[in-house]
Design a protein around this motif. Sequence first.
Motif, short mmCIF file in Angstrom:
data_model
loop_
_atom_site.label_atom_id
_atom_site.label_comp_id
_atom_site.label_asym_id
_atom_site.label_seq_id
_atom_site.Cartn_x
_atom_site.Cartn_y
_atom_site.Cartn_z
N SER A 58 -71.39 86.10 -17.77
CA SER A 58 -72.81 86.40 -17.57
C SER A 58 -73.45 85.32 -16.70
O SER A 58 -72.85 84.28 -16.44
N VAL A 59 -74.66 85.62 -16.26
CA VAL A 59 -75.39 84.67 -15.41
C VAL A 59 -75.52 83.33 -16.12
O VAL A 59 -75.20 82.27 -15.56
N ALA A 60 -75.94 83.36 -17.39
CA ALA A 60 -76.16 82.11 -18.11
C ALA A 60 -74.86 81.34 -18.26
O ALA A 60 -74.83 80.12 -18.08
N GLU A 61 -73.79 82.03 -18.56
CA GLU A 61 -72.50 81.35 -18.72
C GLU A 61 -72.08 80.70 -17.41
O GLU A 61 -71.55 79.59 -17.40
N ASN A 62 -72.34 81.39 -16.30
CA ASN A 62 -72.00 80.83 -15.00
C ASN A 62 -72.84 79.61 -14.68
O ASN A 62 -72.34 78.61 -14.19
N VAL A 63 -74.12 79.72 -14.97
CA VAL A 63 -75.03 78.62 -14.64
C VAL A 63 -74.67 77.38 -15.45
O VAL A 63 -74.64 76.27 -14.93
N ARG A 65 -71.08 72.73 -18.61
CA ARG A 65 -72.19 71.82 -18.96
C ARG A 65 -72.94 72.43 -20.13
O ARG A 65 -74.14 72.19 -20.31
N GLU A 66 -72.26 73.26 -20.91
CA GLU A 66 -72.94 74.01 -21.96
C GLU A 66 -73.53 73.08 -23.01
O GLU A 66 -72.88 72.12 -23.44
N PRO A 67 -74.77 73.36 -23.44
CA PRO A 67 -75.30 72.64 -24.60
C PRO A 67 -74.55 73.12 -25.84
O PRO A 67 -74.21 74.29 -25.96
N THR A 68 -74.23 72.21 -26.75
CA THR A 68 -73.42 72.60 -27.91
C THR A 68 -74.05 72.11 -29.22
O THR A 68 -74.87 71.19 -29.23
N LYS A 69 -73.67 72.75 -30.29
CA LYS A 69 -74.05 72.31 -31.63
C LYS A 69 -72.78 71.92 -32.36
O LYS A 69 -71.75 72.55 -32.16
N SER A 70 -72.87 70.96 -33.23
CA SER A 70 -71.65 70.60 -33.95
C SER A 70 -71.42 71.60 -35.08
O SER A 70 -72.36 72.22 -35.57
N SER A 85 -65.62 71.00 -35.41
CA SER A 85 -65.78 69.93 -34.44
C SER A 85 -65.94 68.59 -35.15
O SER A 85 -65.65 67.55 -34.59
N LYS A 86 -66.41 68.63 -36.41
CA LYS A 86 -66.55 67.36 -37.13
C LYS A 86 -65.18 66.74 -37.34
O LYS A 86 -65.03 65.52 -37.38
N ILE A 87 -64.18 67.59 -37.46
CA ILE A 87 -62.83 67.09 -37.66
C ILE A 87 -62.16 66.77 -36.33
O ILE A 87 -61.63 65.69 -36.13
N SER A 88 -62.25 67.71 -35.41
CA SER A 88 -61.39 67.57 -34.23
C SER A 88 -62.13 67.14 -32.97
O SER A 88 -61.54 67.08 -31.90
N GLY A 89 -63.40 66.87 -33.05
CA GLY A 89 -64.07 66.33 -31.87
C GLY A 89 -64.93 67.33 -31.13
O GLY A 89 -64.99 68.51 -31.45
N LYS A 90 -65.55 66.83 -30.08
CA LYS A 90 -66.61 67.55 -29.39
C LYS A 90 -66.16 68.85 -28.72
O LYS A 90 -66.93 69.77 -28.55
N LYS A 91 -64.88 68.88 -28.35
CA LYS A 91 -64.41 70.05 -27.59
C LYS A 91 -64.56 71.36 -28.35
O LYS A 91 -64.57 72.43 -27.75
N LEU A 92 -64.60 71.28 -29.66
CA LEU A 92 -64.64 72.51 -30.44
C LEU A 92 -66.05 72.84 -30.95
O LEU A 92 -66.21 73.68 -31.81
N GLU A 93 -67.05 72.17 -30.40
CA GLU A 93 -68.41 72.48 -30.84
C GLU A 93 -68.84 73.87 -30.41
O GLU A 93 -68.36 74.40 -29.41
N LEU A 137 -71.19 76.75 -28.85
CA LEU A 137 -72.16 76.82 -27.75
C LEU A 137 -73.55 77.10 -28.32
O LEU A 137 -73.70 77.93 -29.21
N ASP A 138 -74.52 76.42 -27.77
CA ASP A 138 -75.90 76.70 -28.16
C ASP A 138 -76.42 77.79 -27.23
O ASP A 138 -77.03 77.52 -26.21
N LEU A 139 -76.14 79.04 -27.62
CA LEU A 139 -76.45 80.17 -26.74
C LEU A 139 -77.95 80.25 -26.46
O LEU A 139 -78.37 80.56 -25.36
#
Lengths: 531, 347
Positions: free
Chosen positions: A102-107, A111-116, A120-128, A130-132
């Motif tokens: 989608s447009v938003a995903e492309n934009v 650089r997606e804003p994320t929520k923990s 992700s608390k266990i394995s780190g930021k990569k698994l947070e 997406l803050d849709l």
Amino acid sequence: MDNKWVLQIQNVSKEYGGNSVLKGVNLSVKPGEIHALVGENGAGKSTLMNILFGMPVIHETGGFEGEIWLNGKKAGIESPKNAMEAGIGMVHQEFMLLPGFSVAENVKLNREPTKSNWFSKISGKKLETLDLHKMGADTRRALDRIEMTIDEWLPLVGMPVGHRQFVEIAREIDKADLSVLVLDEPTAVLTETEASNLLSVLKKLAESGIGVLFISHRLEEVYEIADTVTVLRDGEMIATMPKTETKLETIAEMMVGRKIKRLGTAESGRATDDGDILEITDLCVDMPGEYVNGANITVRRGEILGIGGLAGHGKLGIANGIMGLYPSSGTLICDGEEIPLNNAQSSLEAGLVFLSEDRRGVGLLLDESIEDNIALASMISKKNFLKRVGPLPISVLDRKSIREHADKMISLLEIKCTGPQQSVRRLSGGNQQKVCVAKAITMDPQVLLVSEPTRGIDVGAKERVLSMIKKLNREKGITVVMISSELQELRSMCDRIAIMYKGTICGVLDPDAPDAEFGFCMAGKGGIPSD
Amino acid sequence: MTDSFKQLIDKVGLPRLTIILFLVALMVVATVNHLPTSMLLSNSLVRIGMNGVMVLAMVPSVQSGAGLNFGLSIGIIAGLIGMLVVMEFKLVGFFGLIIALLIACALGAAAGYLYGLVLNRVRGQEMMIGTYTGFSIVSGMCMFWLLAPFRNPEMIWVVGGKGLRMTLAVNDSLAQILDNFWQFEIFGVEIPVGLLLAFGLACLLLEVFFRSRLGVSMKVAGANPVFATSCGVDVDKMRVLGTVLSTALGAMGMVIYCQSFGYVQLYMAPLMMSFPAVASVLIGGASARKATVWNAVLGTVLFQTLLTIALPVTRSVIQGDISEVAKTIISNSMILYALTRKEGDGE
């Protein structure tokens, strides 16, 4: 260094394998300024862009000389990531977007804003997660800034090119620290309305304090929006001037310039008035990037007619359309007989032969031998080089006559090769072009359409190819239509030069006409017919 | 020394050189172990003649730009139908063979035309689409074999009186008719002259075709479609023609195969038959973009000789039959090897 410039390019030079493509370019962009960079194909615009954006091609070929300063700080741009972090935003000529997203995903891609979350608390930021919600809101804000009303969650697939272009821009301006926006030919694929929307958006963006570096060869739009214009030619900076101090024609003239010393003009007033051999009326050709929109021109028997114009204005489309390689409409009359369009065979039968600008793609069978390349086209379309098998009603290739003919051509055109059986892939550009010329001669043309005959070949071979074409015209009386982006080449060869603008013939000029007049025509300001 | 060796490798190509050396080694082992070499050679010759035309069928398809014809099963089925019709009407001798060839050729050409139209819509994926088209046609034909209106009691199931059997024996007057034609023996090796003549004739005709204007146009269309268009060649038509030729050759090749084999195998038997043919032409030095009659001949000779000789030799050295395994390994690895390379290495 004070902070009055957002971007400064200082004394940048670049060589590709000993071939210098940029020579000491200086360029500065103020905040809120729209700076236009113009130049012909091969002037070095793209190379400069690649340097600015840290494209790997630059570093793989030995880097560049000179310095780039951003916001008063020296920036060492080694990779696109560096460039992005330094605040350069780039809108590419080919869209770098994911169609299924989608447009938003492309934009917000990467650089997606994320929520923990729990994982992700266990394995780190990569698994947070997406803050849709935030992604949507950010995208909406970026889209609003460029006055786009499209829904931010629509998939990109099926969207018109114009919208995609805006999505690219939205992605760049969404980056918080964007200070310079670079656009490489952004209007090349847009319709006129889309293009004018884009231009007004760019103006707005500039007003908000972003520096815009705008690359284009469409002069009129450059003239419309730019504050400052820099002209690049053959890797050299020709001039930088505020728009208010210049005229459209001057820019066009500077772009084309005098690339090579004149090879001497064609003898003007040569008697070529034996009537018309080719009449082209309302020719429209659907060749991507080189559309022709109702071109009208007649070719006189025995002349060399040049067709020039800036890239993208349809000069290549004319020959490709006539030869049936791209869908076309209109009428084509050769020697008083109408030739059906969209049919290569009928054009060939009428004695039209084409030397394509795409030598390796269209002109040659790269893996076949020189002799086959010379002979096969003539065998297929004219049934030459065939012999009977005994008394049978079957004809097969006559290898002996093909070899003899190839030997003759190799010595006539001085093709440097190990023999007629060498494959053409191993030949240099100039020698490949000579094979193409040999192939064309073998077809026994009445009218020879030559497209960009000197593209990609070295200087010495250039002159030889041109003099060969001239010789064919003078000695064999072959009418030549020569299409080239090198104006000087046309002026040295042709009896008349037609200039294309936006798919139509804008004017037919005498090769001796002043530079300014050519500039006029290329900028679409009408022309004075030479007769 | 190293230079001339390198030249040899360049000329013959490493895969072919390896196979030739392997063949020589096998022959040596065979002689040492007192295996009947003359019989092995006779068998090799028969297998070369049996399979040759089907391998040849790959050439027009590759030359026209449609890639290796993995959908050869379509032609093979046309060939089977040709054989079945002749058997149903109990046609015998050369007359029967010629009728079978004609029916096979006509059906193959018609099916090839339709298949060619399909391939023109899936440019660039012909080989993938071809494989699965072949698979589905073979499976679809299983129903046809059951329902087909054949009445000859020797061909249909005894129980139920309907539907063709899995394996049908070819009538004595038709079986091996080409193999036995002008056959003679030299040093104990039986030469199936008729069979080899038929293969040779097919090669000759195809070679002549590829030197004619039409054949060259087809080659050009395959080598560079844009170049061909600019010469006034209708590329789509050439691709269809290439597929038609390939399928018709495959059909006639199957008739020749069946008469030599002596049996007609139906149902799932044709499923994988295109793979050895593809592998053979690749072993001969062809690629997915370039194949010559010479590649087909050389490939057939190497592949079939290898299979024929490898079986008894391995049996004499180790216990057990690995010929089927060897065939699968060789053909599939050859296909894999060739398809992962871009250029043909046969020149």
